[in-house]
Design a protein around this motif. Structure first.
Motif, PDB file in Angstrom:
ATOM      1  N   PRO A  42       0.995  -1.322   0.345  1.00 17.80           N
ATOM      2  CA  PRO A  42       0.107   0.143  -0.040  1.00 17.80           C
ATOM      3  C   PRO A  42       0.747   1.288  -0.063  1.00 17.80           C
ATOM      4  CG  PRO A  42      -0.131  -0.841   2.084  1.00 17.80           C
ATOM      5  CD  PRO A  42       0.885  -1.908   1.281  1.00 17.80           C
ATOM      6  N   LEU A  43       1.965   1.031   0.330  1.00 17.93           N
ATOM      7  CA  LEU A  43       2.967   2.327   0.345  1.00 17.93           C
ATOM      8  C   LEU A  43       3.726   2.681  -0.943  1.00 17.93           C
ATOM      9  CD1 LEU A  43       2.732   1.536   3.330  1.00 17.93           C
ATOM     10  CD2 LEU A  43       4.970   2.554   3.911  1.00 17.93           C
ATOM     11  N   ARG A  44       3.952   3.680  -1.383  1.00 17.72           N
ATOM     12  CA  ARG A  44       4.967   4.057  -2.650  1.00 17.72           C
ATOM     13  C   ARG A  44       6.019   4.768  -2.232  1.00 17.72           C
ATOM     14  NH1 ARG A  44       2.226   0.473  -4.134  1.00 17.72           N
ATOM     15  NH2 ARG A  44       1.133   0.103  -5.736  1.00 17.72           N
ATOM     16  N   CYS A  45       7.024   4.115  -1.383  1.00 16.99           N
ATOM     17  CA  CYS A  45       8.128   4.723  -0.977  1.00 16.99           C
ATOM     18  C   CYS A  45       8.882   5.207  -2.116  1.00 16.99           C
ATOM     19  CB  CYS A  45       9.197   4.068  -0.084  1.00 16.99           C
ATOM     20  SG  CYS A  45       8.044   3.219   1.359  1.00 16.99           S
ATOM     21  N   LYS A  46       9.330   6.459  -2.129  1.00 20.18           N
ATOM     22  CA  LYS A  46      10.079   7.152  -3.295  1.00 20.18           C
ATOM     23  C   LYS A  46      11.278   6.222  -3.732  1.00 20.18           C
ATOM     24  CE  LYS A  46       8.728  11.910  -2.705  1.00 20.18           C
ATOM     25  NZ  LYS A  46       7.893  12.024  -4.038  1.00 20.18           N
ATOM     26  N   TRP A  47      11.988   5.527  -2.779  1.00 22.16           N
ATOM     27  CA  TRP A  47      13.137   4.988  -2.769  1.00 22.16           C
ATOM     28  C   TRP A  47      12.872   3.394  -2.932  1.00 22.16           C
ATOM     29  CZ3 TRP A  47      11.333   7.451   1.600  1.00 22.16           C
ATOM     30  CH2 TRP A  47      11.049   6.606   2.513  1.00 22.16           C
ATOM     31  N   CYS A  48      11.789   2.986  -3.072  1.00 23.07           N
ATOM     32  CA  CYS A  48      11.445   1.306  -3.001  1.00 23.07           C
ATOM     33  C   CYS A  48      12.684   0.550  -3.432  1.00 23.07           C
ATOM     34  CB  CYS A  48      10.081   1.100  -3.645  1.00 23.07           C
ATOM     35  SG  CYS A  48       9.692  -0.448  -3.290  1.00 23.07           S
ATOM     36  N   ALA A 274      18.916  -0.683 -10.643  1.00 22.36           N
ATOM     37  CA  ALA A 274      18.984  -1.650 -11.775  1.00 22.36           C
ATOM     38  C   ALA A 274      17.688  -2.200 -11.671  1.00 22.36           C
ATOM     39  CB  ALA A 274      20.061  -2.521 -11.476  1.00 22.36           C
ATOM     40  N   LYS A 275      16.718  -2.500 -11.103  1.00 21.26           N
ATOM     41  CA  LYS A 275      15.579  -3.016 -11.157  1.00 21.26           C
ATOM     42  C   LYS A 275      14.530  -2.273 -11.685  1.00 21.26           C
ATOM     43  CE  LYS A 275      15.889  -5.768  -6.791  1.00 21.26           C
ATOM     44  NZ  LYS A 275      14.964  -6.281  -5.583  1.00 21.26           N
ATOM     45  N   TYR A 276      14.434  -1.104 -11.704  1.00 18.13           N
ATOM     46  CA  TYR A 276      13.496  -0.068 -12.349  1.00 18.13           C
ATOM     47  C   TYR A 276      13.777  -0.295 -13.777  1.00 18.13           C
ATOM     48  CZ  TYR A 276      12.298   2.122  -7.894  1.00 18.13           C
ATOM     49  OH  TYR A 276      11.967   2.358  -6.530  1.00 18.13           O
ATOM     50  N   SER A 277      14.580  -0.245 -14.511  1.00 18.28           N
ATOM     51  CA  SER A 277      14.861  -0.381 -15.995  1.00 18.28           C
ATOM     52  C   SER A 277      14.318  -1.654 -16.349  1.00 18.28           C
ATOM     53  CB  SER A 277      16.326  -0.603 -16.431  1.00 18.28           C
ATOM     54  OG  SER A 277      17.019  -1.667 -15.939  1.00 18.28           O
ATOM     55  N   TYR A 278      14.242  -2.642 -15.700  1.00 20.50           N
ATOM     56  CA  TYR A 278      13.466  -4.140 -15.985  1.00 20.50           C
ATOM     57  C   TYR A 278      11.883  -3.647 -16.280  1.00 20.50           C
ATOM     58  CZ  TYR A 278      17.436  -6.399 -14.348  1.00 20.50           C
ATOM     59  OH  TYR A 278      18.791  -6.583 -14.014  1.00 20.50           O
ATOM     60  N   LEU A 279      11.392  -2.638 -15.254  1.00 23.39           N
ATOM     61  CA  LEU A 279      10.009  -2.243 -15.565  1.00 23.39           C
ATOM     62  C   LEU A 279       9.829  -1.100 -16.316  1.00 23.39           C
ATOM     63  CD1 LEU A 279       9.184  -3.275 -11.639  1.00 23.39           C
ATOM     64  CD2 LEU A 279       8.157  -4.567 -13.770  1.00 23.39           C
ATOM     65  N   ASP A 280      10.568  -0.511 -16.931  1.00 19.39           N
ATOM     66  CA  ASP A 280      10.636   0.794 -17.684  1.00 19.39           C
ATOM     67  C   ASP A 280      10.140   2.007 -16.565  1.00 19.39           C
ATOM     68  OD1 ASP A 280      11.416  -0.372 -20.011  1.00 19.39           O
ATOM     69  OD2 ASP A 280       9.272  -0.742 -20.619  1.00 19.39           O
ATOM     70  N   LYS A 281      10.766   1.646 -15.221  1.00 20.82           N
ATOM     71  CA  LYS A 281      10.149   2.500 -14.351  1.00 20.82           C
ATOM     72  C   LYS A 281      11.335   3.682 -14.139  1.00 20.82           C
ATOM     73  CE  LYS A 281       6.693   0.471 -11.771  1.00 20.82           C
ATOM     74  NZ  LYS A 281       6.108  -0.138 -10.552  1.00 20.82           N
ATOM     75  N   LYS A 282      11.146   5.050 -13.626  1.00 21.18           N
ATOM     76  CA  LYS A 282      12.226   5.855 -13.381  1.00 21.18           C
ATOM     77  C   LYS A 282      12.518   5.901 -11.743  1.00 21.18           C
ATOM     78  CE  LYS A 282      13.268  10.650 -14.124  1.00 21.18           C
ATOM     79  NZ  LYS A 282      12.859  12.174 -14.553  1.00 21.18           N
ATOM     80  N   TYR A 283      13.732   5.667 -11.609  1.00 21.47           N
ATOM     81  CA  TYR A 283      14.045   5.863 -10.096  1.00 21.47           C
ATOM     82  C   TYR A 283      14.015   6.927  -9.574  1.00 21.47           C
ATOM     83  CZ  TYR A 283      16.982   4.244  -5.883  1.00 21.47           C
ATOM     84  OH  TYR A 283      17.411   4.155  -4.876  1.00 21.47           O
ATOM     85  N   TYR A 284      14.245   7.296  -8.209  1.00 21.97           N
ATOM     86  CA  TYR A 284      14.008   8.805  -7.689  1.00 21.97           C
ATOM     87  C   TYR A 284      15.012   9.371  -7.712  1.00 21.97           C
ATOM     88  CZ  TYR A 284      13.475  12.207  -3.891  1.00 21.97           C
ATOM     89  OH  TYR A 284      13.261  13.542  -3.592  1.00 21.97           O
ATOM     90  N   PHE A 285      16.348   8.941  -7.637  1.00 23.99           N
ATOM     91  CA  PHE A 285      17.573   9.632  -7.683  1.00 23.99           C
ATOM     92  C   PHE A 285      18.282   9.519  -9.076  1.00 23.99           C
ATOM     93  CE2 PHE A 285      17.537   8.249  -3.136  1.00 23.99           C
ATOM     94  CZ  PHE A 285      17.561   9.507  -2.656  1.00 23.99           C
ATOM     95  N   THR A 286      18.297  10.718  -9.630  1.00 23.89           N
ATOM     96  CA  THR A 286      19.075  10.601 -10.989  1.00 23.89           C
ATOM     97  C   THR A 286      20.410  10.308 -10.846  1.00 23.89           C
ATOM     98  OG1 THR A 286      17.873  12.735 -11.558  1.00 23.89           O
ATOM     99  CG2 THR A 286      19.638  12.202 -12.998  1.00 23.89           C
TER     100      THR A 286
END
Length: 315
Positions: A42-48, A274-286
């Motif tokens: 239920p949370l959406r932590c920016k740094w998950c 690295a996991k975010y790219s597998y889902l085409d999601k953008k990570y919080y930290f540039t």
């Protein structure tokens, strides 16, 4: 609209969605453990750290480094769910398509489901493959996502484990209804609970949910007979959780709930990006921050000790 735990419950004791089973884990409780990661949070932590565990549905992972651009997937995917443009895959995960066939026919497994459905018998069979190692002080840990998002399936697993006399632990945000906590309490030997941010407004900005339920549940847990089996954790996320004020407030709060509370400050994990790219999601930290140094960690430890923490877990 204010978030509440009851808005985020999945009801099934017979079947659950698991996105990972980690064997021989040594950081998810005492001894050698098998950690089961239940999907949904239920949370959406920016740094998950586990973005694949957020949504309660199967998703397609694209491992680009395994892709040989054979375009088999493009040819068999229905409803134009996959297209190659300039030799780069465009994957429409939201499109209704024959995803099972697409995954099964990918020759290099560049396309995979991020999770798998298990019934209770199947997951207990997976767990007991490692039973021989548990006699040396290990056991089973439920993690996520948020394992109590699938609280009925989690409870069924915990009960089955206790019937086999297996040590149980759970990693939870405690963003759950009290009645759920009451139900699992007899079947959990060790709790790892997060209190990420003390200030409610900042907590909501960083996680999307109010933290009053979390505080109330934590206070309750630290006043039960399981209080010595609770470890409170704060992940050290640069610019978000690592203010002096935040660690002071958390330390004072949990030590006021129980003066012998166990507290752990978790170093930032730079590997999650690295996991975010597998889902085409953008990570919080540039620019991905680095691990905190021992000197920096000691600064945080000192703040905790100066604000009532007597038992600090340091790995």
């Amino acid at each position: 609209m204010k978030s509440s735990p009851e808005q985020h419950m999945i009801m099934s004791e017979d079947k659950g969605l698991v996105f990972d089973i980690k064997r021989f884990a040594v950081h998810d409780g005492a001894g050698i453990r098998t950690t089961v990661f239940l999907k949904g949070c239920p949370l959406r932590c920016k740094w998950c750290q586990n973005p694949e565990g957020l949504d309660y549905k199967q998703q397609i992972l694209y491992l680009e480094n395994k892709c040989i651009k054979c375009k088999t997937c493009e040819h068999i995917a229905q409803n134009s769910a996959i297209k190659f443009v300039d030799d780069k895959m465009n994957l429409n995960r939201q499109q209704d398509s024959n995803w099972l066939q697409v995954v099964e026919e990918c020759p290099t497994r560049a396309l995979q489901f991020d999770s798998k459905y298990y019934n209770l018998t199947e997951i207990i069979q997976e767990i007991t493959k490692d039973e021989a190692f548990f006699k040396y002080g290990g056991g089973v840990t439920l993690s996520g996502g948020e394992p109590l998002f699938q609280h009925e399936f989690a409870l069924a697993i915990l009960k089955a484990c206790k019937q086999k006399n297996l040590h149980t632990a759970i990693e939870t945000s405690l963003f759950v209804k009290r009645e759920v906590l009451d139900k699992i309490l007899p079947y959990v030997d060790e709790f790892y609970t997060d209190l990420k941010i003390f200030d409610n407004d900042w907590h909501k900005k960083c996680t999307n949910v109010d933290n009053q339920v979390i505080k109330d549940n934590l206070k309750f847990l630290l006043q039960t007979d399981k209080k010595d089996c609770v470890i409170v954790r704060t992940p050290l996320i640069p610019t978000l959780t690592t203010t002096k004020e935040n660690i002071e407030q958390i330390s004072r709060f949990i030590s006021s709930c129980y003066d012998k509370v166990k507290y752990e400050l978790l170093n930032y994990n730079p590997l999650a990006k690295a996991k975010y790219s597998y889902l085409d999601k953008k990570y919080y930290f540039t620019e991905n921050p680095k691990l905190y140094s021992n000197t920096q960690l000691q600064f945080f430890y000192d703040i905790a000790k100066q604000n009532g923490i007597k038992i600090l877990i340091i790995e």
